[in-house]
Motif scaffolding. Structure first.
Motif, PDB file in Angstrom:
ATOM      1  N   VAL A  63      -2.181 -92.218  56.284  1.00  0.00           N
ATOM      2  CA  VAL A  63      -2.123 -93.171  57.393  1.00  0.00           C
ATOM      3  C   VAL A  63      -3.106 -94.312  57.159  1.00  0.00           C
ATOM      4  CG1 VAL A  63      -2.513 -93.461  59.886  1.00  0.00           C
ATOM      5  CG2 VAL A  63      -1.292 -91.446  59.033  1.00  0.00           C
ATOM      6  N   GLY A  64      -4.280 -93.972  56.626  1.00  0.00           N
ATOM      7  CA  GLY A  64      -5.293 -95.000  56.355  1.00  0.00           C
ATOM      8  C   GLY A  64      -4.835 -96.038  55.354  1.00  0.00           C
ATOM      9  N   THR A  65      -4.129 -95.601  54.305  1.00  0.00           N
ATOM     10  CA  THR A  65      -3.667 -96.556  53.293  1.00  0.00           C
ATOM     11  C   THR A  65      -2.421 -97.308  53.767  1.00  0.00           C
ATOM     12  OG1 THR A  65      -2.467 -94.824  52.121  1.00  0.00           O
ATOM     13  CG2 THR A  65      -4.672 -95.306  51.343  1.00  0.00           C
ATOM     14  N   SER A  66      -1.599 -96.673  54.613  1.00  0.00           N
ATOM     15  CA  SER A  66      -0.378 -97.328  55.103  1.00  0.00           C
ATOM     16  C   SER A  66      -0.658 -98.341  56.211  1.00  0.00           C
ATOM     17  CB  SER A  66       0.610 -96.290  55.652  1.00  0.00           C
ATOM     18  OG  SER A  66       0.960 -95.361  54.676  1.00  0.00           O
ATOM     19  N   HIS A  67      -1.636 -98.035  57.076  1.00  0.00           N
ATOM     20  CA  HIS A  67      -1.790 -98.812  58.309  1.00  0.00           C
ATOM     21  C   HIS A  67      -3.191 -99.375  58.568  1.00  0.00           C
ATOM     22  CE1 HIS A  67       2.174 -97.500  59.728  1.00  0.00           C
ATOM     23  NE2 HIS A  67       1.853 -96.301  59.310  1.00  0.00           N
ATOM     24  N   ALA A  89     -10.604 -83.315  64.284  1.00  0.00           N
ATOM     25  CA  ALA A  89     -11.237 -83.257  62.969  1.00  0.00           C
ATOM     26  C   ALA A  89     -11.851 -84.615  62.673  1.00  0.00           C
ATOM     27  CB  ALA A  89     -10.224 -82.884  61.888  1.00  0.00           C
ATOM     28  N   VAL A  90     -12.857 -84.610  61.805  1.00  0.00           N
ATOM     29  CA  VAL A  90     -13.516 -85.842  61.391  1.00  0.00           C
ATOM     30  C   VAL A  90     -13.508 -85.896  59.868  1.00  0.00           C
ATOM     31  CG1 VAL A  90     -15.654 -87.196  61.458  1.00  0.00           C
ATOM     32  CG2 VAL A  90     -14.992 -85.808  63.441  1.00  0.00           C
ATOM     33  N   VAL A  91     -13.094 -87.037  59.320  1.00  0.00           N
ATOM     34  CA  VAL A  91     -13.078 -87.269  57.880  1.00  0.00           C
ATOM     35  C   VAL A  91     -13.916 -88.523  57.604  1.00  0.00           C
ATOM     36  CG1 VAL A  91     -11.631 -87.809  55.878  1.00  0.00           C
ATOM     37  CG2 VAL A  91     -10.797 -86.219  57.637  1.00  0.00           C
ATOM     38  N   ARG A  92     -14.872 -88.402  56.670  1.00  0.00           N
ATOM     39  CA  ARG A  92     -15.689 -89.555  56.278  1.00  0.00           C
ATOM     40  C   ARG A  92     -15.001 -90.236  55.098  1.00  0.00           C
ATOM     41  NH1 ARG A  92     -20.404 -87.253  56.005  1.00  0.00           N
ATOM     42  NH2 ARG A  92     -20.164 -86.636  53.846  1.00  0.00           N
ATOM     43  N   VAL A  93     -14.922 -91.567  55.152  1.00  0.00           N
ATOM     44  CA  VAL A  93     -14.273 -92.321  54.082  1.00  0.00           C
ATOM     45  C   VAL A  93     -15.243 -93.370  53.546  1.00  0.00           C
ATOM     46  CG1 VAL A  93     -12.305 -93.757  53.436  1.00  0.00           C
ATOM     47  CG2 VAL A  93     -12.045 -92.028  55.234  1.00  0.00           C
ATOM     48  N   ARG A  94     -15.468 -93.325  52.234  1.00  0.00           N
ATOM     49  CA  ARG A  94     -16.253 -94.381  51.582  1.00  0.00           C
ATOM     50  C   ARG A  94     -15.262 -95.366  50.979  1.00  0.00           C
ATOM     51  NH1 ARG A  94     -21.015 -95.685  50.326  1.00  0.00           N
ATOM     52  NH2 ARG A  94     -21.988 -93.711  50.878  1.00  0.00           N
ATOM     53  N   HIS A  95     -15.287 -96.609  51.504  1.00  0.00           N
ATOM     54  CA  HIS A  95     -14.388 -97.681  51.080  1.00  0.00           C
ATOM     55  C   HIS A  95     -15.261 -98.823  50.576  1.00  0.00           C
ATOM     56  CE1 HIS A  95     -10.950-100.464  51.265  1.00  0.00           C
ATOM     57  NE2 HIS A  95     -11.770-101.320  51.830  1.00  0.00           N
ATOM     58  N   ARG A  96     -15.247 -99.053  49.266  1.00  0.00           N
ATOM     59  CA  ARG A  96     -16.154-100.048  48.671  1.00  0.00           C
ATOM     60  C   ARG A  96     -17.590 -99.740  49.128  1.00  0.00           C
ATOM     61  NH1 ARG A  96     -13.142-104.962  50.395  1.00  0.00           N
ATOM     62  NH2 ARG A  96     -15.238-105.710  50.794  1.00  0.00           N
ATOM     63  N   ASP A  97     -18.261-100.717  49.784  1.00  0.00           N
ATOM     64  CA  ASP A  97     -19.647-100.489  50.224  1.00  0.00           C
ATOM     65  C   ASP A  97     -19.724-100.036  51.674  1.00  0.00           C
ATOM     66  OD1 ASP A  97     -20.619-101.216  47.747  1.00  0.00           O
ATOM     67  OD2 ASP A  97     -20.817-103.326  48.296  1.00  0.00           O
ATOM     68  N   CYS A  98     -18.585 -99.725  52.274  1.00  0.00           N
ATOM     69  CA  CYS A  98     -18.547 -99.347  53.690  1.00  0.00           C
ATOM     70  C   CYS A  98     -18.255 -97.855  53.830  1.00  0.00           C
ATOM     71  CB  CYS A  98     -17.458-100.129  54.420  1.00  0.00           C
ATOM     72  SG  CYS A  98     -17.602-101.919  54.232  1.00  0.00           S
ATOM     73  N   VAL A  99     -18.727 -97.288  54.932  1.00  0.00           N
ATOM     74  CA  VAL A  99     -18.434 -95.887  55.240  1.00  0.00           C
ATOM     75  C   VAL A  99     -17.857 -95.826  56.651  1.00  0.00           C
ATOM     76  CG1 VAL A  99     -19.385 -93.571  55.528  1.00  0.00           C
ATOM     77  CG2 VAL A  99     -20.275 -95.066  53.733  1.00  0.00           C
ATOM     78  N   TYR A 100     -16.786 -95.064  56.796  1.00  0.00           N
ATOM     79  CA  TYR A 100     -16.097 -94.939  58.076  1.00  0.00           C
ATOM     80  C   TYR A 100     -15.955 -93.476  58.448  1.00  0.00           C
ATOM     81  CZ  TYR A 100     -14.849 -99.760  57.180  1.00  0.00           C
ATOM     82  OH  TYR A 100     -14.921-101.099  56.913  1.00  0.00           O
ATOM     83  N   LEU A 101     -15.899 -93.220  59.755  1.00  0.00           N
ATOM     84  CA  LEU A 101     -15.491 -91.916  60.253  1.00  0.00           C
ATOM     85  C   LEU A 101     -14.094 -92.078  60.826  1.00  0.00           C
ATOM     86  CD1 LEU A 101     -18.614 -90.428  62.060  1.00  0.00           C
ATOM     87  CD2 LEU A 101     -17.732 -89.932  59.769  1.00  0.00           C
ATOM     88  N   VAL A 102     -13.169 -91.263  60.322  1.00  0.00           N
ATOM     89  CA  VAL A 102     -11.803 -91.251  60.836  1.00  0.00           C
ATOM     90  C   VAL A 102     -11.679 -90.003  61.702  1.00  0.00           C
ATOM     91  CG1 VAL A 102      -9.351 -91.168  60.262  1.00  0.00           C
ATOM     92  CG2 VAL A 102     -10.941 -92.450  58.788  1.00  0.00           C
ATOM     93  N   GLU A 103     -11.417 -90.193  62.993  1.00  0.00           N
ATOM     94  CA  GLU A 103     -11.255 -89.078  63.920  1.00  0.00           C
ATOM     95  C   GLU A 103      -9.773 -88.819  64.107  1.00  0.00           C
ATOM     96  OE1 GLU A 103     -13.891 -89.297  67.424  1.00  0.00           O
ATOM     97  OE2 GLU A 103     -14.698 -91.085  66.444  1.00  0.00           O
TER      98      GLU A 103
END
Length: 107
Positions: free
Chosen positions: A43-47, A72-86
């Motif tokens: 979903v993250g890559t599609s939308h 659930a919580v997933v941490r994503v490292r994208h380039r120099d940024c970090v996100y929490l996907v809930e």
């Protein structure tokens, strides 16, 4: 903001029909929906502007006392940024329930 291409905040995917998605998973289709990490990735890559090569790390899974649903919580490292996907399970709780992205927060 170093990663403006990533969508943050509450996530609403147009046309996402949870009944249909759950039925498809029950029929053996789109089984990535049964994994919070894979759901965050697909979903993250599609939308949401994330990339398949970003680093996706499972953080935690818990039942919310308020709504009774699994989250659930997933941490994503994208380039120099970090996100929490809930994510949460809107239809069925546990191993056979689909996951849906609820919110993306930048750390």
């Amino acid at each position: 903001m170093p990663c403006p291409e990533v969508v943050t905040g509450r996530v609403e995917i147009p046309g996402e029909d949870y009944d249909r998605i759950q039925r498809a998973a029950d029929a053996g289709q789109n089984l990535w929906r049964l994994s919070p990490v894979r759901t965050a990735q697909v979903v993250g890559t599609s939308h949401l502007g994330l990339r398949p090569q970003d680093v996706y790390t499972f953080v935690e899974q818990y039942r919310d006392a308020g709504d009774g649903l699994m989250h659930a919580v997933v941490r994503v490292r994208h380039r120099d940024c970090v996100y929490l996907v809930e994510l949460y399970q809107p239809q069925r709780q546990g191993a056979r329930g689909i996951w849906v992205v609820q919110e993306v927060t930048e750390l």
